[in-house]
Enzyme design. Structure first.
Site, PDB file in Angstrom:
ATOM      1  N   ARG A  50       0.847  -1.208   0.000  1.00  0.00           N
ATOM      2  CA  ARG A  50       0.000   0.000   0.000  1.00  0.00           C
ATOM      3  C   ARG A  50       0.873   1.244   0.000  1.00  0.00           C
ATOM      4  O   ARG A  50       0.577   2.234  -0.677  1.00  0.00           O
ATOM      5  CB  ARG A  50      -0.951  -0.034   1.197  1.00  0.00           C
ATOM      6  CG  ARG A  50      -2.037   1.024   1.146  1.00  0.00           C
ATOM      7  CD  ARG A  50      -3.123   0.804   2.181  1.00  0.00           C
ATOM      8  NE  ARG A  50      -2.661   0.999   3.547  1.00  0.00           N
ATOM      9  CZ  ARG A  50      -3.425   0.771   4.636  1.00  0.00           C
ATOM     10  NH1 ARG A  50      -4.667   0.337   4.500  1.00  0.00           N
ATOM     11  NH2 ARG A  50      -2.939   0.971   5.837  1.00  0.00           N
ATOM     12  N   ARG A 103       9.926  19.058  -7.861  1.00  0.00           N
ATOM     13  CA  ARG A 103      11.262  18.921  -8.479  1.00  0.00           C
ATOM     14  C   ARG A 103      12.319  19.620  -7.639  1.00  0.00           C
ATOM     15  O   ARG A 103      13.504  19.397  -7.798  1.00  0.00           O
ATOM     16  CB  ARG A 103      11.261  19.506  -9.904  1.00  0.00           C
ATOM     17  CG  ARG A 103      10.519  18.636 -10.902  1.00  0.00           C
ATOM     18  CD  ARG A 103      10.439  19.290 -12.257  1.00  0.00           C
ATOM     19  NE  ARG A 103       9.790  20.614 -12.173  1.00  0.00           N
ATOM     20  CZ  ARG A 103       9.495  21.370 -13.209  1.00  0.00           C
ATOM     21  NH1 ARG A 103       9.781  20.958 -14.432  1.00  0.00           N
ATOM     22  NH2 ARG A 103       8.904  22.543 -13.042  1.00  0.00           N
ATOM     23  N   LYS A 149      -2.801   6.690   0.980  1.00  0.00           N
ATOM     24  CA  LYS A 149      -2.713   7.001   2.412  1.00  0.00           C
ATOM     25  C   LYS A 149      -1.726   8.162   2.558  1.00  0.00           C
ATOM     26  O   LYS A 149      -0.569   7.979   2.948  1.00  0.00           O
ATOM     27  CB  LYS A 149      -2.275   5.762   3.189  1.00  0.00           C
ATOM     28  CG  LYS A 149      -2.686   5.831   4.639  1.00  0.00           C
ATOM     29  CD  LYS A 149      -2.607   4.492   5.319  1.00  0.00           C
ATOM     30  CE  LYS A 149      -2.539   4.628   6.807  1.00  0.00           C
ATOM     31  NZ  LYS A 149      -3.629   5.366   7.431  1.00  0.00           N
ATOM     32  N   GLU A 182     -16.738   5.213   5.923  1.00  0.00           N
ATOM     33  CA  GLU A 182     -15.830   4.702   6.953  1.00  0.00           C
ATOM     34  C   GLU A 182     -15.843   5.625   8.167  1.00  0.00           C
ATOM     35  O   GLU A 182     -16.562   6.612   8.199  1.00  0.00           O
ATOM     36  CB  GLU A 182     -14.405   4.565   6.389  1.00  0.00           C
ATOM     37  CG  GLU A 182     -13.802   5.862   5.921  1.00  0.00           C
ATOM     38  CD  GLU A 182     -12.375   5.725   5.393  1.00  0.00           C
ATOM     39  OE1 GLU A 182     -11.739   4.674   5.587  1.00  0.00           O
ATOM     40  OE2 GLU A 182     -11.900   6.693   4.789  1.00  0.00           O
TER      41      GLU A 182
HETATM   42  N1  PLP Z   1      -9.598   4.444   7.106  1.00  0.00           N
HETATM   43  C1  PLP Z   1      -8.727   5.441   7.317  1.00  0.00           C
HETATM   44  C2  PLP Z   1      -9.050   6.806   6.832  1.00  0.00           C
HETATM   45  C3  PLP Z   1      -7.511   5.183   7.995  1.00  0.00           C
HETATM   46  O1  PLP Z   1      -6.631   6.173   8.211  1.00  0.00           O
HETATM   47  C4  PLP Z   1      -7.252   3.872   8.458  1.00  0.00           C
HETATM   48  C5  PLP Z   1      -6.010   3.577   9.182  1.00  0.00           C
HETATM   49  O2  PLP Z   1      -4.999   3.323   8.592  1.00  0.00           O
HETATM   50  C6  PLP Z   1      -8.196   2.862   8.212  1.00  0.00           C
HETATM   51  C7  PLP Z   1      -9.361   3.192   7.528  1.00  0.00           C
HETATM   52  C8  PLP Z   1      -7.962   1.446   8.648  1.00  0.00           C
HETATM   53  O3  PLP Z   1      -6.995   0.835   7.824  1.00  0.00           O
HETATM   54  P1  PLP Z   1      -6.016  -0.278   8.370  1.00  0.00           P
HETATM   55  O4  PLP Z   1      -6.857  -1.432   8.803  1.00  0.00           O
HETATM   56  O5  PLP Z   1      -5.156  -0.621   7.204  1.00  0.00           O
HETATM   57  O6  PLP Z   1      -5.267   0.306   9.506  1.00  0.00           O
END
Ligand code: PLP
Length: 287
Positions: A50, A103, A149, A182
């Site tokens: 990731r 850059r 991320k 989420e």
């Molecule tokens: N959603 C968000 C916005 C996050 O920052 C995270 C944490 O990393 C998650 C979901 C959960 O992801 P993971 O299970 O990979 O930690």
């Protein structure tokens, strides 16, 4: 505490980055949060994949190969004598000038912090959390694509502020169409009549690695699971609601927007998944 900073291990007091680092100036960078259970890095490959995918998407050259990154992580864990804890991996665009142009940043900066984890008290896993839905929408396209991320967490921070103001423990985000996506830093699941549901990530959620582990666990345990869009209505009338994430693992919600969820504490499927998850990570490190 030893912190990895661009090829060296330095103490916490000496772990400083430049004010010209574009990670600081613009949130230009990416990160990962990873767990160590019993000395094993949990789902290491998934996290590093990731990280490298996020880097490629924003045209950030990570100055370490995959194996070098693994080695740097292992060395940082070893130096800190950490068997159970949390790893924060940060790659910022590095030092540039005040302009936006990447850059001007010749070399990305890599930081690895390992720490004990301050998560929810054990009682919260039985009681469940209070959560609220928030007005911030999960941004979909381009740079705020939830699949990346990135260090741009301002939206999530605004979400956290809104849930703090409501004296809640966690927040639930929706996308612009009103579909649940989420939590502020966790994925969401609901359970209704024995079926487990989670929103497809294309609606606007990070492809959580704990989320994936729970999906796999449901399959293993023979719990029916559907990736399906749902709204806050479905959340309110669910028998169980729980969040998943690297730090939180699996944690129930007992009350959402004033509605009591199920019996008002963690339900049986949530607790079964939490127990099975913890057994799996404990026994074999769940590589
Ligand atoms: N959603 C968000 C916005 C996050 O920052 C995270 C944490 O990393 C998650 C979901 C959960 O992801 P993971 O299970 O990979 O930690």
């Amino acid at each position: 505490q030893w912190i990895y900073l661009d090829g060296q291990h330095v103490t916490k007091e000496n772990a400083k980055v430049s004010v010209f680092d574009h990670g600081f100036l613009y949130g230009d960078g990416i990160f990962e949060g990873i767990r160590i259970y019993n000395g094993n890095i949990f789902k290491c490959k998934e996290h590093l994949d990731r990280l490298y995918d996020s880097a490629k998407s924003i045209m950030l050259d990570i100055p370490l190969t995959y194996d070098e990154m693994l080695e740097a992580m292992a060395e940082t864990i070893r130096l800190n004598e950490m068997r159970n804890g949390y790893i924060r991996l940060i790659v910022s665009r590095g030092v540039g000038n005040l302009g936006l142009d990447p850059r001007r940043c010749p070399k990305a900066s890599v930081i690895i912090i390992v720490e004990q984890l301050a998560i929810y008290p054990e009682q919260a896993y039985l009681n469940g959390l209070r959560a609220v839905s928030v007005s911030q929408r999960r941004n979909l396209p381009d740079a705020l694509n939830p699949k990346i991320k990135s260090l741009n967490y301002l939206n999530n921070i605004l979400v956290k502020i809104q849930s703090n103001l409501a004296e809640a423990d966690e927040a639930i985000m929706m996308n612009a169409q009103g579909y649940v996506t989420e939590g502020s830093g966790d994925n969401i699941f609901i359970v209704k009549r024995g079926v487990v549901y989670t929103p497809p990530c294309y609606l606007g959620a990070l492809e959580g690695i704990t989320r994936l582990a729970i999906i796999e666990l449901c399959e293993k345990l023979g719990l029916p699971l559907k990736e399906e869009p749902f709204t806050m209505h479905d959340v309110y009338i669910a028998d169980e609601v729980f969040f998943t994430g690297t730090a939180a693992e699996v944690i129930a919600a007992r009350e959402i927007d004033g509605r009591i969820i199920g019996e008002g504490h963690a339900g049986p499927i949530t607790l079964q998944l939490l127990e099975e998850f913890r057994n799996a990570v404990d026994k074999d490190g769940y590589k």
